[in-house]
Design a protein around this motif. Sequence first.
Motif, PDB file in Angstrom:
ATOM      1  N   UNK A  19       0.834  -1.202   0.000  1.00 34.52           N
ATOM      2  CA  UNK A  19       0.000   0.000   0.000  1.00 34.52           C
ATOM      3  C   UNK A  19       0.873   1.258   0.000  1.00 34.52           C
ATOM      4  N   UNK A  20       1.969   1.227   0.732  1.00 33.22           N
ATOM      5  CA  UNK A  20       2.869   2.382   0.746  1.00 33.22           C
ATOM      6  C   UNK A  20       3.534   2.579  -0.608  1.00 33.22           C
ATOM      7  N   UNK A  21       3.963   1.488  -1.242  1.00 33.62           N
ATOM      8  CA  UNK A  21       4.560   1.603  -2.566  1.00 33.62           C
ATOM      9  C   UNK A  21       3.555   2.153  -3.566  1.00 33.62           C
ATOM     10  N   UNK A  22       2.300   1.729  -3.467  1.00 32.88           N
ATOM     11  CA  UNK A  22       1.259   2.244  -4.362  1.00 32.88           C
ATOM     12  C   UNK A  22       1.011   3.724  -4.106  1.00 32.88           C
ATOM     13  N   UNK A  23       1.102   4.136  -2.859  1.00 33.51           N
ATOM     14  CA  UNK A  23       0.879   5.532  -2.484  1.00 33.51           C
ATOM     15  C   UNK A  23       1.867   6.458  -3.193  1.00 33.51           C
ATOM     16  N   UNK A  24       3.099   5.975  -3.403  1.00 34.07           N
ATOM     17  CA  UNK A  24       4.140   6.778  -4.032  1.00 34.07           C
ATOM     18  C   UNK A  24       4.573   6.183  -5.373  1.00 34.07           C
ATOM     19  N   UNK A  25       3.672   5.448  -6.042  1.00 33.09           N
ATOM     20  CA  UNK A  25       4.018   4.725  -7.269  1.00 33.09           C
ATOM     21  C   UNK A  25       4.443   5.647  -8.407  1.00 33.09           C
TER      22      UNK A  25
END
Length: 123
Positions: A19-25
Motif C-alpha cells: 500500500x505504501x509503494x502504491x501511495x508513491x508509485x
Amino acid sequence: MEDELPSGGIEVQSGNVAALEARWADCWKPRDVARRLDGISAPWYVAAGWALDLFRGEQTREHHDIEIAVPVGRFPEIRERFAEFTCDAVGAARIWESDGDATGADCHSADVAARARDGTLPA
C-alpha cells in the motif's frame, strides 16, 4: 535515532508495504524536483537510490520514491515550493501523517514524504 523521534505515529507493518509503494508509485524523477526548486537559495541534493543512479549516469531500476536532503534549518524555504502537498514524517518504521503544513521542525531526524493533499502525487 529512535530516541529523537516524536511519540505516536502509525507503525508500518509488513502487510502495509504494498500500500505504501502504491501511495508513491508515480514518483518524480530528479529533474522534476530540480525544476520545482529552481532558483532556491537553500542547499539540497538528491539522496539514496536516485543519487546512485545519477552517479552512474543512468537509471538502473524502477524507483518508488525520491529522497532529497535539506538542512533542517532551511526546510521551511524548501517547503514553500511544495505548498500544495502535505508532508508526512517517516522514520523507525513509523509514519506521522500531517493534517496541515509540516515545517520539519518536529521531524528533523526522520524523512519527510510529500504527497498531494488528496493522497496522490501529481505527474
